[in-house]
Design a protein around this motif. Structure first.
Motif, PDB file in Angstrom:
ATOM      1  N   MET A   1       0.826  -1.200   0.000  1.00  0.00           N
ATOM      2  CA  MET A   1       0.000   0.000   0.000  1.00  0.00           C
ATOM      3  C   MET A   1       0.865   1.258   0.000  1.00  0.00           C
ATOM      4  N   THR A   2       1.900   1.225   0.857  1.00  0.00           N
ATOM      5  CA  THR A   2       2.776   2.394   0.936  1.00  0.00           C
ATOM      6  C   THR A   2       3.403   2.679  -0.423  1.00  0.00           C
ATOM      7  N   ILE A   3       3.676   1.562  -1.153  1.00  0.00           N
ATOM      8  CA  ILE A   3       4.305   1.729  -2.461  1.00  0.00           C
ATOM      9  C   ILE A   3       3.412   2.534  -3.385  1.00  0.00           C
ATOM     10  N   ILE A   4       2.114   2.168  -3.420  1.00  0.00           N
ATOM     11  CA  ILE A   4       1.184   2.877  -4.302  1.00  0.00           C
ATOM     12  C   ILE A   4       1.118   4.347  -3.904  1.00  0.00           C
ATOM     13  N   PHE A   5       1.041   4.568  -2.583  1.00  0.00           N
ATOM     14  CA  PHE A   5       0.945   5.939  -2.093  1.00  0.00           C
ATOM     15  C   PHE A   5       2.183   6.741  -2.478  1.00  0.00           C
ATOM     16  N   GLY A   6       3.366   6.099  -2.314  1.00  0.00           N
ATOM     17  CA  GLY A   6       4.603   6.783  -2.669  1.00  0.00           C
ATOM     18  C   GLY A   6       4.642   7.157  -4.137  1.00  0.00           C
ATOM     19  N   VAL A   7       4.274   6.200  -4.999  1.00  0.00           N
ATOM     20  CA  VAL A   7       4.293   6.471  -6.437  1.00  0.00           C
ATOM     21  C   VAL A   7       3.323   7.597  -6.771  1.00  0.00           C
TER      22      VAL A   7
ATOM     23  N   LEU B   1       2.469  13.115  -8.515  1.00  0.00           N
ATOM     24  CA  LEU B   1       1.852  14.426  -8.315  1.00  0.00           C
ATOM     25  C   LEU B   1       2.907  15.520  -8.229  1.00  0.00           C
ATOM     26  N   MET B   2       4.045  15.201  -7.583  1.00  0.00           N
ATOM     27  CA  MET B   2       5.100  16.199  -7.450  1.00  0.00           C
ATOM     28  C   MET B   2       5.647  16.598  -8.802  1.00  0.00           C
ATOM     29  N   VAL B   3       5.844  15.591  -9.678  1.00  0.00           N
ATOM     30  CA  VAL B   3       6.364  15.913 -11.008  1.00  0.00           C
ATOM     31  C   VAL B   3       5.370  16.791 -11.762  1.00  0.00           C
ATOM     32  N   ILE B   4       4.058  16.430 -11.656  1.00  0.00           N
ATOM     33  CA  ILE B   4       3.043  17.220 -12.365  1.00  0.00           C
ATOM     34  C   ILE B   4       3.049  18.661 -11.852  1.00  0.00           C
ATOM     35  N   THR B   5       3.104  18.801 -10.500  1.00  0.00           N
ATOM     36  CA  THR B   5       3.101  20.147  -9.923  1.00  0.00           C
ATOM     37  C   THR B   5       4.311  20.946 -10.398  1.00  0.00           C
ATOM     38  N   ALA B   6       5.474  20.279 -10.424  1.00  0.00           N
ATOM     39  CA  ALA B   6       6.682  20.994 -10.845  1.00  0.00           C
ATOM     40  C   ALA B   6       6.547  21.451 -12.296  1.00  0.00           C
ATOM     41  N   LEU B   7       5.997  20.586 -13.141  1.00  0.00           N
ATOM     42  CA  LEU B   7       5.806  20.979 -14.545  1.00  0.00           C
ATOM     43  C   LEU B   7       4.870  22.180 -14.641  1.00  0.00           C
ATOM     44  N   ALA B   8       3.783  22.146 -13.843  1.00  0.00           N
ATOM     45  CA  ALA B   8       2.836  23.264 -13.868  1.00  0.00           C
ATOM     46  C   ALA B   8       3.506  24.547 -13.410  1.00  0.00           C
ATOM     47  N   ILE B   9       4.380  24.436 -12.389  1.00  0.00           N
ATOM     48  CA  ILE B   9       5.072  25.627 -11.890  1.00  0.00           C
ATOM     49  C   ILE B   9       5.909  26.247 -13.006  1.00  0.00           C
ATOM     50  N   VAL B  10       6.637  25.391 -13.735  1.00  0.00           N
ATOM     51  CA  VAL B  10       7.504  25.931 -14.773  1.00  0.00           C
ATOM     52  C   VAL B  10       6.670  26.478 -15.918  1.00  0.00           C
ATOM     53  N   HIS B  11       5.516  25.844 -16.177  1.00  0.00           N
ATOM     54  CA  HIS B  11       4.739  26.230 -17.353  1.00  0.00           C
ATOM     55  C   HIS B  11       4.012  27.549 -17.174  1.00  0.00           C
ATOM     56  N   THR B  12       3.450  27.780 -15.973  1.00  0.00           N
ATOM     57  CA  THR B  12       2.577  28.937 -15.822  1.00  0.00           C
ATOM     58  C   THR B  12       3.352  30.246 -15.967  1.00  0.00           C
ATOM     59  N   GLN B  13       2.666  31.249 -16.536  1.00  0.00           N
ATOM     60  CA  GLN B  13       3.326  32.547 -16.693  1.00  0.00           C
ATOM     61  C   GLN B  13       2.965  33.489 -15.577  1.00  0.00           C
ATOM     62  N   HIS B  14       2.000  33.046 -14.763  1.00  0.00           N
ATOM     63  CA  HIS B  14       1.541  33.916 -13.687  1.00  0.00           C
ATOM     64  C   HIS B  14       2.313  33.558 -12.431  1.00  0.00           C
ATOM     65  N   LEU B  15       3.106  34.501 -11.922  1.00  0.00           N
ATOM     66  CA  LEU B  15       4.010  34.158 -10.823  1.00  0.00           C
ATOM     67  C   LEU B  15       3.254  33.836  -9.539  1.00  0.00           C
ATOM     68  N   PHE B  16       2.113  34.498  -9.338  1.00  0.00           N
ATOM     69  CA  PHE B  16       1.304  34.214  -8.150  1.00  0.00           C
ATOM     70  C   PHE B  16       0.915  32.739  -8.126  1.00  0.00           C
ATOM     71  N   VAL B  17       0.445  32.263  -9.290  1.00  0.00           N
ATOM     72  CA  VAL B  17       0.053  30.853  -9.389  1.00  0.00           C
ATOM     73  C   VAL B  17       1.264  29.956  -9.128  1.00  0.00           C
ATOM     74  N   ALA B  18       2.412  30.343  -9.683  1.00  0.00           N
ATOM     75  CA  ALA B  18       3.616  29.528  -9.496  1.00  0.00           C
ATOM     76  C   ALA B  18       3.974  29.419  -8.019  1.00  0.00           C
ATOM     77  N   VAL B  19       3.831  30.521  -7.283  1.00  0.00           N
ATOM     78  CA  VAL B  19       4.188  30.498  -5.862  1.00  0.00           C
ATOM     79  C   VAL B  19       3.236  29.603  -5.073  1.00  0.00           C
ATOM     80  N   ILE B  20       1.925  29.729  -5.358  1.00  0.00           N
ATOM     81  CA  ILE B  20       0.958  28.883  -4.650  1.00  0.00           C
ATOM     82  C   ILE B  20       1.219  27.417  -4.978  1.00  0.00           C
ATOM     83  N   LEU B  21       1.503  27.134  -6.264  1.00  0.00           N
ATOM     84  CA  LEU B  21       1.794  25.752  -6.641  1.00  0.00           C
ATOM     85  C   LEU B  21       3.046  25.253  -5.943  1.00  0.00           C
TER      86      LEU B  21
END
Lengths: 125, 339, 118
Positions: free
Chosen positions: B1-7, B12-32
């Motif tokens: 179970m822990t394995i699934i949770f870890g993955v 999610l972390m990778v997706i969030t990081a991609l969104a941070i780099v992609h967005t042009q709005h700095l406010f959104v980047a900071v919240i992300l």
């Protein structure tokens, strides 16, 4: 055993509410309905999940700590939602359908107002 | 179970990081990036690092978001240029090449969680055994941090102090030029931001009432984390961040000026230096009692009691410095006028 | 278990490079700093991952529990202090960006270089 089943039922129900909240955030038309959906996650989802974990923990110090966490979550998350909504109102985000200029047919697209766009579209950019 | 949770968390972390780099709005980047830190904290917890998770949650998701937002009100929220396509292609090429190289290297890494790897066999067992016998506090992380690697932590405290001094110096300068190539929209944003920082949320009843209710509890929790650090996750670094967060919450609710009346800047400056001095003083006292620098065993007749005293005092020093530095930095950003 | 370990390392590599991409390709200085903090977080993740022992618990000795397996406390200590040092230095970087904005009127690298060339 009965406790185990009860706790799993609670946990699954909580998961369901979190899922519904997530769908709501994605599908709702404007900012206010979206935070309404996300508040479902904060309240119902959190309550059910923490109750489920409390049943797993049994009568111990961990259960008391979880109860405290639940108490603080119940105080803070509605406040956060309220603060978010009033901040949006202050920034000029109109609820969908209240203003003839920005009526429902425009849907999610509230970009007529720069601030509205920045806050309402936050999750999509 | 822990394995699934870890993955799940890692993805999610990778997706969030991609969104941070992609967005042009700095406010959104900071919240992300706040969300990113929270995910990171959950991940640290899964990897058995409770102390680190607590630190990351308090600092990464809390303080750092506030500091970034404070900087954003001074600099503007929009990213003006997209990177040119040539630039982007070159950067992507470099990044892809290095990613492949690092991934190739991971195949030679020791297996995840293997207790027989050199990392786990070198000093870690010694630390764990010696903590049980010679220091006798349950939290091995605190024992290593405060006692075994006391020099290291002293150095880190001085780095934090130096950063705080650097901020104070940077913001003591007044700008020479007053150019204003601002669009109208930007100055509008500025004025609303100034209202918020000047008066806090004084006109918003619900956040204010709840905030007032919570601040004592946050402070209490900070002190608990500070003094319970020997027995459970916690210690000076985390406690400093939590206490600073409570005061920052007060400043957001009641306004910058009132928070400075509660703890004036000279007190904060004193705390910055005082904590570091307290830490070093423990070392000097040890030397006076015929021990080595930071050898706490000589502080009391019983070496174990000496260790306990030393750890409590230097953790207090760490907490004081971290609180002072974080609050000074916050006030430096929040109190700065926009030029 | 083995795949999860490799996945941790791969996520480390990918996060590291996402942060690095933001640092080298973005023109906005704050965006660069956010990229740098992602880079930093990736390094933290690597350290903590290396210290994990299978079946272990957080290194807090509990009375009455014999022969417990603990994860490695050393990387945790290093990263704990590194996070706090990281935020302090990040704040210093933000301070420098704010000063740049005050002097140049912009936080875009491109504008700043143009002003410098004049």
């Amino acid at each position: 055993m009965a406790l185990d089943i009860a706790s799993w039922v609670l946990l699954s129900m909580g998961g369901l509410f979190v899922f519904i909240g997530g769908v709501g955030v994605l599908r709702m038309p404007d900012f206010y309905t979206r935070i309404h959906a996300s508040s479902l996650t904060d309240t119902m989802g959190a309550i059910l999940i923490i109750l489920g974990i409390m049943l797993q923990a049994g009568a111990s110090l961990a259960a008391i700590k979880l109860a405290m966490i639940l108490l603080f979550l119940l105080i803070t998350s509605p406040t956060a939602t309220n603060a978010l909504a009033s901040a949006a109102l202050l920034a000029g985000v109109r609820p969908c359908g209240t203003d003839p200029v920005m009526s429902a047919d425009k849907g999610i697209d509230l970009d007529t107002n720069a601030d509205a766009g920045s806050l309402g579209e936050g999750k999509d950019t | 179970m822990t394995i699934i949770f870890g993955v799940f968390l890692l993805t999610l972390m990778v997706i969030t990081a991609l969104a941070i780099v992609h967005t042009q709005h700095l406010f959104v980047a900071v919240i992300l990036s706040g969300i990113f830190s929270l995910l990171m904290a959950a991940n640290f917890f899964l990897l058995d690092a409770a102390d680190v998770a607590l630190t990351e949650a308090a600092i990464g998701a809390g303080i750092s978001t506030v500091l970034f937002l404070g900087a954003l009100t001074l600099t503007g929220e929009a990213e003006r240029y997209r990177s040119s396509s040539v630039n982007r292609v070159v950067a992507l090429g470099v990044v892809a090449a290095i990613t492949l190289m690092v991934i190739y290297a991971t195949f030679d890494k020791p297996a995840f969680g293997d207790p027989q790897t050199p990392v786990q066999q070198h000093v870690a067992p010694w630390y764990i055994d010696t903590t049980a016998n010679d220091i006798d506090i349950p939290n091995v992380v605190t024992a290593v941090l405060a006692s075994f690697r006391g020099y290291d932590t002293l150095g880190e405290v001085f780095v934090v102090l130096t950063a705080g001094i650097g901020i104070l110096f940077l913001f003591s300068a007044t700008p020479t030029r007053r150019k204003k190539p601002q669009t109208e929209q930007e100055s509008e944003v500025e004025s609303t931001a100034e209202i918020k920082f000047g008066e806090g949320l004084r006109h918003f009843l619900i956040p204010q009432v709840v905030g007032r209710l919570l601040i004592p509890f946050i402070l209490l929790f900070g002190l608990y984390v500070q003094f319970h650090g020997d027995y459970g996750p916690g210690g000076g670094f985390q406690a400093g961040a939590i206490i600073a967060a409570a005061i920052i919450l007060y400043a957001l609710l009641e306004g910058e000026a009132r928070a400075l009346r509660v703890i004036p800047q000279w007190v904060l400056t004193g705390m910055m230096a005082g904590g570091a001095i307290l830490y070093s003083a423990v070392g000097v006292v040890c030397m006076m009692l015929d021990g080595n620098f930071l050898e706490y065993s000589v502080l009391a007749a019983d070496p174990i009691t000496g260790q306990h005293i030393g750890i409590i005092v230097i953790e207090a020093g760490v907490g004081i410095t971290v609180t002072g530095v974080l609050l000074s930095i916050f006030h430096a950003f929040a109190g700065r006028r926009r030029f | 278990m083995e795949l999860l370990g490799l996945y941790h390392y791969w996520v480390f590599a990918v996060l590291l490079m996402i942060g690095f991409y933001a640092v080298i390709s973005k023109s906005n200085l704050i965006k660069k700093l956010i990229g740098l903090s992602i880079f930093q977080a990736a390094v933290f993740l690597l350290y903590i991952t290396m210290g994990k022992v299978a079946g272990g618990t957080a290194p807090i000795i509990q009375a009455g529990v014999e022969n417990a397996v603990f994860s490695n406390p050393l990387p945790q200590v290093l990263i704990l202090t590194a996070i706090v040092v990281g935020i302090s230095t990040m704040a210093l970087g933000l301070g420098i960006v704010v000063r740049i904005k005050e002097e140049y009127g912009s936080i875009e690298e491109r504008d700043i270089q143009e002003i410098d060339r004049r």
